[in-house]
Design an enzyme around this catalytic site. Structure first.
Site, PDB file in Angstrom:
ATOM      1  N   TRP A  10     -21.019  14.405  11.240  1.00  0.00           N
ATOM      2  CA  TRP A  10     -19.988  14.150  10.239  1.00  0.00           C
ATOM      3  C   TRP A  10     -20.243  15.014   9.005  1.00  0.00           C
ATOM      4  O   TRP A  10     -21.369  15.083   8.508  1.00  0.00           O
ATOM      5  CB  TRP A  10     -20.002  12.675   9.807  1.00  0.00           C
ATOM      6  CG  TRP A  10     -19.412  11.753  10.827  1.00  0.00           C
ATOM      7  CD1 TRP A  10     -18.989  12.075  12.083  1.00  0.00           C
ATOM      8  CD2 TRP A  10     -19.184  10.353  10.676  1.00  0.00           C
ATOM      9  NE1 TRP A  10     -18.506  10.981  12.721  1.00  0.00           N
ATOM     10  CE2 TRP A  10     -18.613   9.894  11.882  1.00  0.00           C
ATOM     11  CE3 TRP A  10     -19.397   9.442   9.654  1.00  0.00           C
ATOM     12  CZ2 TRP A  10     -18.261   8.564  12.088  1.00  0.00           C
ATOM     13  CZ3 TRP A  10     -19.042   8.118   9.857  1.00  0.00           C
ATOM     14  CH2 TRP A  10     -18.484   7.683  11.061  1.00  0.00           C
ATOM     15  N   THR A  67       0.871  -1.177   0.000  1.00  0.00           N
ATOM     16  CA  THR A  67       0.000   0.000   0.000  1.00  0.00           C
ATOM     17  C   THR A  67       0.910   1.229   0.000  1.00  0.00           C
ATOM     18  O   THR A  67       2.063   1.140   0.408  1.00  0.00           O
ATOM     19  CB  THR A  67      -0.888   0.034   1.253  1.00  0.00           C
ATOM     20  OG1 THR A  67      -0.020   0.048   2.392  1.00  0.00           O
ATOM     21  CG2 THR A  67      -1.780  -1.174   1.336  1.00  0.00           C
ATOM     22  N   LYS A  81     -15.303  15.774  11.717  1.00  0.00           N
ATOM     23  CA  LYS A  81     -16.236  15.588  12.831  1.00  0.00           C
ATOM     24  C   LYS A  81     -16.488  16.943  13.471  1.00  0.00           C
ATOM     25  O   LYS A  81     -15.679  17.432  14.253  1.00  0.00           O
ATOM     26  CB  LYS A  81     -15.657  14.591  13.835  1.00  0.00           C
ATOM     27  CG  LYS A  81     -15.520  13.215  13.204  1.00  0.00           C
ATOM     28  CD  LYS A  81     -14.944  12.191  14.166  1.00  0.00           C
ATOM     29  CE  LYS A  81     -14.597  10.928  13.407  1.00  0.00           C
ATOM     30  NZ  LYS A  81     -13.179  10.652  13.287  1.00  0.00           N
TER      31      LYS A  81
HETATM   32  P1  ADP Z   1      -3.575   3.662  -0.524  1.00  0.00           P
HETATM   33  O1  ADP Z   1      -4.503   3.094   0.513  1.00  0.00           O
HETATM   34  O2  ADP Z   1      -2.177   3.445  -0.176  1.00  0.00           O
HETATM   35  O3  ADP Z   1      -3.933   5.040  -0.992  1.00  0.00           O
HETATM   36  P2  ADP Z   1      -4.950   2.162  -2.524  1.00  0.00           P
HETATM   37  O4  ADP Z   1      -4.833   2.488  -3.946  1.00  0.00           O
HETATM   38  O5  ADP Z   1      -5.045   0.754  -2.159  1.00  0.00           O
HETATM   39  O6  ADP Z   1      -3.717   2.784  -1.842  1.00  0.00           O
HETATM   40  O7  ADP Z   1      -6.149   2.994  -1.935  1.00  0.00           O
HETATM   41  C1  ADP Z   1      -7.400   2.447  -1.640  1.00  0.00           C
HETATM   42  C2  ADP Z   1      -8.315   3.537  -1.172  1.00  0.00           C
HETATM   43  O8  ADP Z   1      -8.530   4.484  -2.216  1.00  0.00           O
HETATM   44  C3  ADP Z   1      -9.685   3.082  -0.795  1.00  0.00           C
HETATM   45  O9  ADP Z   1      -9.724   2.547   0.504  1.00  0.00           O
HETATM   46  C4  ADP Z   1     -10.488   4.368  -0.926  1.00  0.00           C
HETATM   47  O10 ADP Z   1     -10.348   5.179   0.229  1.00  0.00           O
HETATM   48  C5  ADP Z   1      -9.822   5.070  -2.061  1.00  0.00           C
HETATM   49  N1  ADP Z   1     -10.602   4.897  -3.287  1.00  0.00           N
HETATM   50  C6  ADP Z   1     -10.389   4.026  -4.272  1.00  0.00           C
HETATM   51  N2  ADP Z   1     -11.307   4.180  -5.244  1.00  0.00           N
HETATM   52  C7  ADP Z   1     -12.133   5.184  -4.865  1.00  0.00           C
HETATM   53  C8  ADP Z   1     -13.279   5.822  -5.424  1.00  0.00           C
HETATM   54  N3  ADP Z   1     -13.752   5.495  -6.615  1.00  0.00           N
HETATM   55  N4  ADP Z   1     -13.866   6.789  -4.704  1.00  0.00           N
HETATM   56  C9  ADP Z   1     -13.399   7.164  -3.509  1.00  0.00           C
HETATM   57  N5  ADP Z   1     -12.321   6.618  -2.937  1.00  0.00           N
HETATM   58  C10 ADP Z   1     -11.690   5.630  -3.607  1.00  0.00           C
END
Ligand code: ADP
Length: 562
Positions: free
Chosen positions: A461, A205, A456
């Protein structure tokens, strides 16, 4: 009284619960994707962007090179389970490594080239990478990292174009040339049958909070994910397609597109390092993909370029997936209405291989009703089971209104992290996504925030994403990022940081007025800042942590409007 009599000599009826299947237990392996793509779709192509335009190879050629690479790696001592890292852009050789490494029983580990140096070396050490394949264009960055990578023994330099950059050096590390290493090796390999639950690939990640965490994909999970994302209601991939893979291969395995391409026979258009709007537009014009995938900021940059350069030709694109962070509705409408390209909103995570949901409107919906579905984060496919957990720990209904943290489980979702116990991230076998939102009765997810980005304010929220989406619909606003900042009275209140379009002006008061009526008055930000650029993470998402830090350090010129 009833009695069961059996004929003399008849076998007892098998118990239904123990009836063995008659199916062959053939494993689901990356090796099969490689063999299928290179033989049944031998003429499909990978087109890579170059300084001079493009270079093209057929899947048959890619398959032969993958075999040569496997021989070369075996010659360097790479064995089952060994980690082979890449430090590369999206290109033909990266694809060859994607196929060869897992197919030979080792583990492909693309390193995120955009992380901080100490994060990259932490990840390479943590994964115990033994070999790194590196693009020559990245040598200046890589050379400084190599001496810090403690487990690396071999570096293979992919010289594109063949150049004379000085090879990197470090004690105990041998450096090889990719093309020369493959020369004269057999173009076939006796790919082994391995256990489908064995590791095939790794991805970390991007570590927006704490150290990056490693996710280890199995052959089975990659295979199932490739099948899944190719379905018509998901990415809808077939041999008739040419896929523009903007999302880097080091970001959640390019969202699974390289493997799905070999599964289906779709061709690939790989932009290498040419990701800025102008060269990307030129590559699209030259390679003519019909589908693509990338994060919102890339599509945003490309749209701005096309709007300013009417001769830019991206007309081959018909639909493209946008995800990784919330896509502003205004951007999706621009693509559809101005360019005739359907942006498909998708949600995913590195931990989910990464596809978790994709938004296509249900059959029969039209107009604004259809847009409501399209703008959501999408509908879950069958292998992704989902539930929402409320603040009190209760499972919430799928009613489109109840807001909770999303938890998921399924065969392409990770059940743990590599050598990193993180019980906080799991809950009774479910992955806690850290995303907050609602789900409708028919399974459409709408995210309002990440748990850590929710604002918050006095016990209520506020969704930062909702405020951003409204602001980015203002004609003068190019980007808007909203974060929660400490407030004496309310605990936290929203701060809006905006980037205005070139040549546009809009006072903060006007932008606040634009928001009024779209959200409840108590949600309107009081604090406003104009910035030249929103800070971005290594994969192009808004870096809210960095923005909060700049605010705390007093680096932003903030207007307060009540
Ligand atoms: P990192 O967590 O390191 O940024 P990732 O690419 O795995 O790497 O990120 C996943 C996160 O990205 C999700 O948990 C979410 O918060 C966000 N995310 C992914 N796609 C979307 C989307 N279409 N809309 C909103 N948030 C998104």
């Amino acid at each position: 009284m009833s009695s069961t009599t059996s004929l003399p000599g008849a076998k007892p009826a098998p118990s239904a619960t123990h009836l063995p299947s008659t199916m062959q237990p053939r494993p689901l392996l990356v090796r099969r994707l490689l063999e299928h793509g290179t033989t049944l779709h031998s003429g499909s192509e990978v087109i890579t962007a170059t300084d001079a335009g493009t270079r093209t190879a057929t899947y048959a050629e890619v398959g032969r090179n993958a075999a040569r690479l496997a021989h070369a790696l075996a010659g360097l001592g790479v064995g089952p389970g060994d980690r082979v890292a890449t430090f590369m852009w999206n290109n033909q050789e990266h694809l060859e490594a994607y196929l060869a490494v897992p197919a030979m029983g080792a583990v492909i580990h693309p390193l995120n080239i955009r992380l901080f140096p100490e994060q990259i070396t932490y990840i390479a050490d943590h994964a115990e990478d033994t070999v790194v394949i590196v693009d020559s264009s990245l040598l200046p960055v890589f050379a400084a990292l190599l001496p810090e990578m403690r487990t690396v023994r071999h570096v293979i330099v992919n010289r594109q174009p063949a150049g004379a950059e000085a090879p990197p050096e470090a004690p105990g590390v041998s450096v090889h040339d990719y093309a020369r290493l493959l020369e004269d090796r057999p173009g076939t390999y006796d790919w082994p049958d391995v256990d489908e639950n064995q590791a095939a690939g790794m991805c970390y990640t991007s570590g927006t909070t704490g150290n990056p965490k490693g996710v280890v994909y199995s052959h089975r999970s990659l295979y199932l994910h490739s099948l899944g994302i190719s379905l018509p209601d998901l990415m809808n991939i077939s041999a008739a397609d040419r896929l523009l893979v903007i999302v880097p291969q080091f970001h959640a395995q390019a969202w699974g597109l390289p493997y799905a391409a070999f599964l289906t026979g779709a061709s690939l258009a790989m932009p290498d390092r040419y990701l800025a709007p102008a060269p990307l537009a030129a590559f699209i014009a030259a390679s003519r993909p019909n589908k693509g995938a990338g994060v919102p900021t890339v599509w945003q940059g490309l749209a701005g370029h096309v709007q300013q350069h009417r001769d830019a030709d991206i007309s081959s694109l018909r639909e493209a997936v946008v995800g990784g962070s919330s896509c502003p509705p205004s951007l999706m409408r621009t693509y559809e209405e101005e360019f005739g390209i359907r942006l498909l909103h998708a949600w995913g995570m590195t931990e989910i291989s990464p596809l978790g949901a994709l938004a296509r409107e249900p059959e029969g919906t039209q107009g604004e009703d259809a847009w409501r579905y399209r703008l959501s984060q999408g509908r879950f496919p069958a292998p992704v089971e989902a539930r929402l957990i409320g603040q009190d720990g209760a499972v919430l209904p799928w009613d489109g209104r109840s807001v909770g943290e999303l938890e998921v489980r399924g065969p392409w979702i990770t059940g743990s992290y590599h050598l990193d116990d993180d019980p906080e991230k799991f809950h009774d076998g479910w992955l806690r996504t850290g995303d907050v939102g609602t789900i409708t009765a028919d399974g459409f997810l709408t995210l309002t925030d990440r748990v850590k980005d929710v604002i918050k304010s006095g016990g209520e929220w506020i969704s930062s994403v909702e405020l951003e989406n409204h602001l980015m619909a203002h004609p003068a606003v190019a980007e808007a990022c909203v974060v929660g900042v400490p407030d004496d009275k309310w605990g936290e209140r929203p701060l809006a940081a905006v980037v205005l379009r070139d040549g546009s002006t809009a006072a903060h008061g006007e932008l606040r007025g634009f928001l009024a009526g779209k959200v409840a008055p108590w949600q309107l930000p009081e604090r406003w800042a104009s910035v030249a650029e929103v800070p971005k993470t290594s994969v192009g998402k808004f870096d809210k942590k960095a923005l909060r830090k700049s605010y705390a350090a007093g680096e932003l010129a903030v207007d307060v409007i009540d």
